[in-house]
Motif scaffolding. Sequence first.
Motif, PDB file in Angstrom:
ATOM      1  N   PHE A  62      -2.693  26.486  10.700  1.00 47.53           N
ATOM      2  CA  PHE A  62      -1.637  26.511   9.676  1.00 47.53           C
ATOM      3  C   PHE A  62      -0.847  25.220   9.767  1.00 47.53           C
ATOM      4  O   PHE A  62      -0.887  24.500  10.780  1.00 47.53           O
ATOM      5  CB  PHE A  62      -0.714  27.719   9.843  1.00 47.53           C
ATOM      6  CG  PHE A  62      -0.174  27.899  11.232  1.00 47.53           C
ATOM      7  CD1 PHE A  62       1.002  27.295  11.627  1.00 47.53           C
ATOM      8  CD2 PHE A  62      -0.876  28.658  12.166  1.00 47.53           C
ATOM      9  CE1 PHE A  62       1.498  27.449  12.911  1.00 47.53           C
ATOM     10  CE2 PHE A  62      -0.395  28.816  13.462  1.00 47.53           C
ATOM     11  CZ  PHE A  62       0.801  28.210  13.835  1.00 47.53           C
ATOM     12  N   SER A  63      -0.134  24.916   8.702  1.00 45.62           N
ATOM     13  CA  SER A  63       0.600  23.653   8.627  1.00 45.62           C
ATOM     14  C   SER A  63       2.097  23.908   8.682  1.00 45.62           C
ATOM     15  O   SER A  63       2.560  25.042   8.623  1.00 45.62           O
ATOM     16  CB  SER A  63       0.246  22.922   7.316  1.00 45.62           C
ATOM     17  OG  SER A  63      -1.141  22.717   7.208  1.00 45.62           O
ATOM     18  N   GLU A  64       2.843  22.814   8.762  1.00 46.49           N
ATOM     19  CA  GLU A  64       4.294  22.921   8.629  1.00 46.49           C
ATOM     20  C   GLU A  64       4.631  23.395   7.222  1.00 46.49           C
ATOM     21  O   GLU A  64       3.942  23.056   6.254  1.00 46.49           O
ATOM     22  CB  GLU A  64       4.962  21.572   8.890  1.00 46.49           C
ATOM     23  CG  GLU A  64       4.939  21.157  10.349  1.00 46.49           C
ATOM     24  CD  GLU A  64       5.733  19.884  10.584  1.00 46.49           C
ATOM     25  OE1 GLU A  64       6.474  19.827  11.569  1.00 46.49           O
ATOM     26  OE2 GLU A  64       5.603  18.951   9.772  1.00 46.49           O
ATOM     27  N   SER A  65       5.687  24.181   7.125  1.00 46.49           N
ATOM     28  CA  SER A  65       6.113  24.729   5.834  1.00 46.49           C
ATOM     29  C   SER A  65       7.598  25.030   5.913  1.00 46.49           C
ATOM     30  O   SER A  65       8.266  24.666   6.873  1.00 46.49           O
ATOM     31  CB  SER A  65       5.321  26.007   5.511  1.00 46.49           C
ATOM     32  OG  SER A  65       5.648  27.020   6.453  1.00 46.49           O
ATOM     33  N   THR A  66       8.095  25.731   4.903  1.00 43.29           N
ATOM     34  CA  THR A  66       9.509  26.103   4.914  1.00 43.29           C
ATOM     35  C   THR A  66       9.859  26.915   6.143  1.00 43.29           C
ATOM     36  O   THR A  66      10.961  26.804   6.688  1.00 43.29           O
ATOM     37  CB  THR A  66       9.845  26.910   3.639  1.00 43.29           C
ATOM     38  OG1 THR A  66       9.555  26.123   2.496  1.00 43.29           O
ATOM     39  CG2 THR A  66      11.326  27.295   3.613  1.00 43.29           C
ATOM     40  N   SER A  67       8.896  27.707   6.629  1.00 42.54           N
ATOM     41  CA  SER A  67       9.175  28.604   7.752  1.00 42.54           C
ATOM     42  C   SER A  67       8.517  28.170   9.052  1.00 42.54           C
ATOM     43  O   SER A  67       8.575  28.908  10.036  1.00 42.54           O
ATOM     44  CB  SER A  67       8.718  30.026   7.414  1.00 42.54           C
ATOM     45  OG  SER A  67       9.418  30.517   6.301  1.00 42.54           O
ATOM     46  N   ILE A  68       7.914  26.995   9.081  1.00 42.59           N
ATOM     47  CA  ILE A  68       7.215  26.540  10.286  1.00 42.59           C
ATOM     48  C   ILE A  68       7.496  25.064  10.509  1.00 42.59           C
ATOM     49  O   ILE A  68       7.414  24.254   9.574  1.00 42.59           O
ATOM     50  CB  ILE A  68       5.697  26.773  10.175  1.00 42.59           C
ATOM     51  CG1 ILE A  68       5.392  28.270  10.010  1.00 42.59           C
ATOM     52  CG2 ILE A  68       4.975  26.203  11.400  1.00 42.59           C
ATOM     53  CD1 ILE A  68       3.949  28.576   9.671  1.00 42.59           C
ATOM     54  N   GLU A  69       7.829  24.715  11.758  1.00 41.29           N
ATOM     55  CA  GLU A  69       8.102  23.326  12.119  1.00 41.29           C
ATOM     56  C   GLU A  69       7.408  23.013  13.439  1.00 41.29           C
ATOM     57  O   GLU A  69       7.448  23.807  14.384  1.00 41.29           O
ATOM     58  CB  GLU A  69       9.606  23.085  12.254  1.00 41.29           C
ATOM     59  CG  GLU A  69       9.996  21.698  12.700  1.00 41.29           C
ATOM     60  CD  GLU A  69       9.844  20.644  11.613  1.00 41.29           C
ATOM     61  OE1 GLU A  69       9.712  19.460  11.949  1.00 41.29           O
ATOM     62  OE2 GLU A  69       9.874  21.017  10.418  1.00 41.29           O
ATOM     63  N   PHE A  70       6.744  21.824  13.498  1.00 38.76           N
ATOM     64  CA  PHE A  70       6.126  21.345  14.734  1.00 38.76           C
ATOM     65  C   PHE A  70       6.970  20.230  15.324  1.00 38.76           C
ATOM     66  O   PHE A  70       7.426  19.329  14.604  1.00 38.76           O
ATOM     67  CB  PHE A  70       4.721  20.802  14.473  1.00 38.76           C
ATOM     68  CG  PHE A  70       3.758  21.816  13.927  1.00 38.76           C
ATOM     69  CD1 PHE A  70       3.855  23.160  14.271  1.00 38.76           C
ATOM     70  CD2 PHE A  70       2.733  21.431  13.061  1.00 38.76           C
ATOM     71  CE1 PHE A  70       2.966  24.092  13.759  1.00 38.76           C
ATOM     72  CE2 PHE A  70       1.839  22.355  12.554  1.00 38.76           C
ATOM     73  CZ  PHE A  70       1.959  23.692  12.897  1.00 38.76           C
ATOM     74  N   LYS A  71       7.151  20.273  16.636  1.00 33.15           N
ATOM     75  CA  LYS A  71       7.825  19.185  17.346  1.00 33.15           C
ATOM     76  C   LYS A  71       7.075  18.915  18.640  1.00 33.15           C
ATOM     77  O   LYS A  71       6.561  19.836  19.278  1.00 33.15           O
ATOM     78  CB  LYS A  71       9.285  19.551  17.669  1.00 33.15           C
ATOM     79  CG  LYS A  71      10.219  19.503  16.481  1.00 33.15           C
ATOM     80  CD  LYS A  71      10.442  18.070  16.013  1.00 33.15           C
ATOM     81  CE  LYS A  71      11.325  18.009  14.799  1.00 33.15           C
ATOM     82  NZ  LYS A  71      11.433  16.649  14.263  1.00 33.15           N
ATOM     83  N   GLN A  72       7.042  17.654  19.029  1.00 29.95           N
ATOM     84  CA  GLN A  72       6.448  17.307  20.313  1.00 29.95           C
ATOM     85  C   GLN A  72       7.564  17.080  21.325  1.00 29.95           C
ATOM     86  O   GLN A  72       8.653  16.611  20.973  1.00 29.95           O
ATOM     87  CB  GLN A  72       5.578  16.046  20.178  1.00 29.95           C
ATOM     88  CG  GLN A  72       4.889  15.593  21.450  1.00 29.95           C
ATOM     89  CD  GLN A  72       4.026  16.666  22.114  1.00 29.95           C
ATOM     90  OE1 GLN A  72       4.523  17.723  22.487  1.00 29.95           O
ATOM     91  NE2 GLN A  72       2.742  16.386  22.261  1.00 29.95           N
ATOM     92  N   PHE A  73       7.310  17.418  22.580  1.00 27.32           N
ATOM     93  CA  PHE A  73       8.290  17.218  23.627  1.00 27.32           C
ATOM     94  C   PHE A  73       8.563  15.736  23.833  1.00 27.32           C
ATOM     95  O   PHE A  73       7.665  14.907  23.775  1.00 27.32           O
ATOM     96  CB  PHE A  73       7.800  17.813  24.955  1.00 27.32           C
ATOM     97  CG  PHE A  73       8.022  19.290  25.085  1.00 27.32           C
ATOM     98  CD1 PHE A  73       9.294  19.799  25.280  1.00 27.32           C
ATOM     99  CD2 PHE A  73       6.954  20.171  25.022  1.00 27.32           C
ATOM    100  CE1 PHE A  73       9.497  21.153  25.419  1.00 27.32           C
ATOM    101  CE2 PHE A  73       7.158  21.535  25.153  1.00 27.32           C
ATOM    102  CZ  PHE A  73       8.436  22.026  25.350  1.00 27.32           C
ATOM    103  N   SER A  74       9.831  15.440  24.053  1.00 33.19           N
ATOM    104  CA  SER A  74      10.180  14.092  24.463  1.00 33.19           C
ATOM    105  C   SER A  74       9.771  13.922  25.925  1.00 33.19           C
ATOM    106  O   SER A  74       9.898  14.834  26.729  1.00 33.19           O
ATOM    107  CB  SER A  74      11.691  13.876  24.320  1.00 33.19           C
ATOM    108  OG  SER A  74      12.071  12.690  24.964  1.00 33.19           O
ATOM    109  N   THR A  75       9.279  12.763  26.273  1.00 32.56           N
ATOM    110  CA  THR A  75       8.785  12.543  27.642  1.00 32.56           C
ATOM    111  C   THR A  75       9.907  12.137  28.591  1.00 32.56           C
ATOM    112  O   THR A  75       9.710  12.081  29.793  1.00 32.56           O
ATOM    113  CB  THR A  75       7.709  11.440  27.643  1.00 32.56           C
ATOM    114  OG1 THR A  75       8.276  10.252  27.066  1.00 32.56           O
ATOM    115  CG2 THR A  75       6.496  11.889  26.855  1.00 32.56           C
ATOM    116  N   LYS A  76      11.108  11.826  28.047  1.00 32.08           N
ATOM    117  CA  LYS A  76      12.191  11.339  28.904  1.00 32.08           C
ATOM    118  C   LYS A  76      13.010  12.478  29.489  1.00 32.08           C
ATOM    119  O   LYS A  76      13.032  12.688  30.695  1.00 32.08           O
ATOM    120  CB  LYS A  76      13.077  10.384  28.119  1.00 32.08           C
ATOM    121  CG  LYS A  76      12.362   9.081  27.736  1.00 32.08           C
ATOM    122  CD  LYS A  76      13.303   8.140  27.013  1.00 32.08           C
ATOM    123  CE  LYS A  76      12.584   6.837  26.651  1.00 32.08           C
ATOM    124  NZ  LYS A  76      13.484   5.897  25.929  1.00 32.08           N
TER     125      LYS A  76
END
Length: 897
Positions: free
Chosen positions: A204-218
């Motif tokens: 599934f993709s990002e949408s109004t009800s879905i958000e993807f984020k990657q962890f910051s490495t710092k």
Amino acid sequence: MSTELYSLVVQTSHPDLVIDAGVVTLGEENRKKLDAMRRREEKLRLAQASCALLNSGGGVIKMEMANKDEHPVELGLDLEKSLRELIQSSDLQAFFETKQQGRQLYIFVKSWNCSPEDGSTKPRICSLSSSLYRRSETSVLPLDSREAFSFLKKKKSSVKCSLMENGAPPRKNLRAECQDISELDRALKIFQRERIDYGHKLAFSESTSIEFKQFSTKCIQEYVARIIPEYIPAFANTRGGYLFIGVDDKSKKVLGCKTELVDRDSLETVIAEAISKLPIVHLCSSEAGVSFRTKFIDVYQEKNVCSYLCAIKVEPFCCAVFSEAPKSWMVNKEKGVYRLTAKEWVGMMMDADPGEKGGILSEDFECQLSLSTSPPCCRPVYSRKGLEHKANLQQCLFPVSPGCLQYIPDSLWKELSSEHQGLETLISQEIHSFSCQVLIFSRSWAMDLDLKEKQGVICDALLIAEDSPPILYTILGEQDAGGQDYCTHTAFTLKQKLVNTGGYTGKLCVMTKVLCLSPQSTAASTEGSACPIHYPSSYNLADTQEMEALLQALVLVLLSFRSFLSDQLGCEILNLLTAQQYEILSKNLHKTRDLFVHGLPGSGKTVMALKIMEKIRNTFPCETNRILYICENERLRDFISSKNICKAVTRKTFMIKEYHNIQHIIIDEAQNFRTEDGDWYEKAKAITQREQDCPGILWIFLDYFQTSHLDVSGLPLFSRQYPREELTRVVRNADNIARYLQEELEEVRNKPPPNLPPGSLGMLREFNWAQGVSGSVEIKSMSLKTMMTYVAGKCQFFLSNGYSLRDIAVLFSTVNDVQYYKDMFLKEMRKRKMSCNNNELIYNHDMFDSVRRFSGLERSIVFGIDPRAAEPAIFHNLLLCLASRARKHLYILRFSS
């Protein structure tokens, strides 16, 4: 915020709100040379000061120019842009004007008002940011003030609809709200998993009800805490959703965060704490917080856990979730510049005229000041239909005649000029250059504005003139170093009230000037009395139309009072005094320490009693425990006591106790007093006159036509009740009830009881009422059983049509009748489904009482149950007292024989 609010200093030596915003670099070229942090800090400082003044009645921003340009320079494009964003308009001149004086730059800020001049809906207050977010497709969008207002309005409407349908706030299901059910189902399946492979591509993709984020490495915890206030409110304010942290948003591959970099327990705590700190505001009865769940999913690579996928599931919120408190400020001299909380901000944004909801205000009252066209701090003002409009009151009290000079009130001016030789010459020298002008005198404008009176002030005079700003003159008998501070503080309060109470929306300042009348009767102006800030010419009153608009605002300032309906409506509204009431309240208390006020039924005597006690407190001055209010019944005593402006007792208590600290006494409903416990009048007189050099106030309010007994009242003879004033205009009752009162007054005139002084009958010739309010009067005879059914049915009808139990009174002739019949009537009411939140209110509510104990109080709907007097001679007096309690609907029900 990148700047602290302590950098904004409110200066207190001006008759206006003046904020010192410190050193600022001005001019486009100069600002280009600044580093980004300094430029942002200065811009925010200016925006904060501007926002605070726009929301608080206007004022002046004072800045010192960091650059050394000798010639005038512009603000700078970034500063102008921030001001345009604040008012959401390109027309800066409508609210801001600048003036450079040497190295100082002054920005003159007019009060904000939401009047839709361009046809668009404006928010009630200004804000740099609403701190509200919503989801739109794959984006998080901040809502500006107008969008936030629309969002809150829809939320409130949704809550109302839900309450009407289900009786409870909405609890929406995330899955039911999502348009793409299949994608949400896939997201839910991932959320429910305990493990997932590294590099797994989500279906599934990002949408109004879905958000993807990657962890910051710092710093993972700081990163997550930083994104929570943006994404969680956005999901909660839209349809809910999932935040997956550890997914590449382009490839949709699960990467997670390495196990050695994440402490799952501490990260879960950080997430919970960050969400708990999000400000929430309910528009419904719920007290629930944001509903969410955090899940850590093991990410495997070659059969080993290499990282974690963090998923947060957020349910849609019933009302509003903020990322932080809105960036909106207000200012006053006591608190300085302060930021509004989310709850305060929503309250001001959603503030609306209670008359818009229908009910008694829209039916019986005329709006004199609407929130939709007034500055942010204003309260709505209503006058009863049939009474003078503010424009009529202005023409009556402060008329403007083009090309003429008017001294108002003329009687006070003549009194002052005869008492103080040289005053007329002094005033003439000051105002000779003005053409069209109104000069309004007061022995103390401070006292008129609920401030403390100052000794040594002969009088104050407010000049309202064409082609001039308003000027407040303070005339002293002798030089006084505190005279300028007094004048400045009075002018400051006047300006604030003209905007924030009177609703004046034009550009406004009040200049000050202190004059001294020397012992040799020569005129002299005190040094340094002129205001050091020179306002633009646009702050002058351009013509008679602007003069009248300002004077109408002044009418609202001087004649408005907190309506008794405020508590019933759940919001503060103001009503207006009549010209007749205002004239009595304007009396010089130093010269009118004793006064008898005779008022016909429904003429507003209790309102007058409250207002005069407020005036006493400021005139002398004194604490509330130095003022005593005396009445005959306990309910009226408790009502007055709740206002916290005096000590309130009944006559019986007054006669029992000693009052060593009391200096001033106000007596209400005195016609019902008796001498059974002693001579109350002589005791009151002795208390108020024990300080011979400075006797206290003794004002007595009474209405002989509502006398409920034939005993000796203890009042002095009618011929000795001097000085005396009369209130002959009925302002409380609907037309039909007022006509009934008139009929009963005629009955009393034709057959007066023996204790009614013949001289008091003369005021009946002046009887009149504020016409235009519809109502009803029904007089019926029926059996007790039928009567109970009738009252219960009427109550059910009124409660289902927007009235509350607090609008209804069921009054019996005696206390014994109340005790005997009350349970019978309640039993009949309990058989019906009353439209109130809790039927227990019916058991405990004080809607049942006797006519005599209800004296001085009022309700919209009054039932009089079998009215009868102990002495036939005062039967019509009893009916007058009963009928005058009803504002709107009166039912007089007699037992059939």
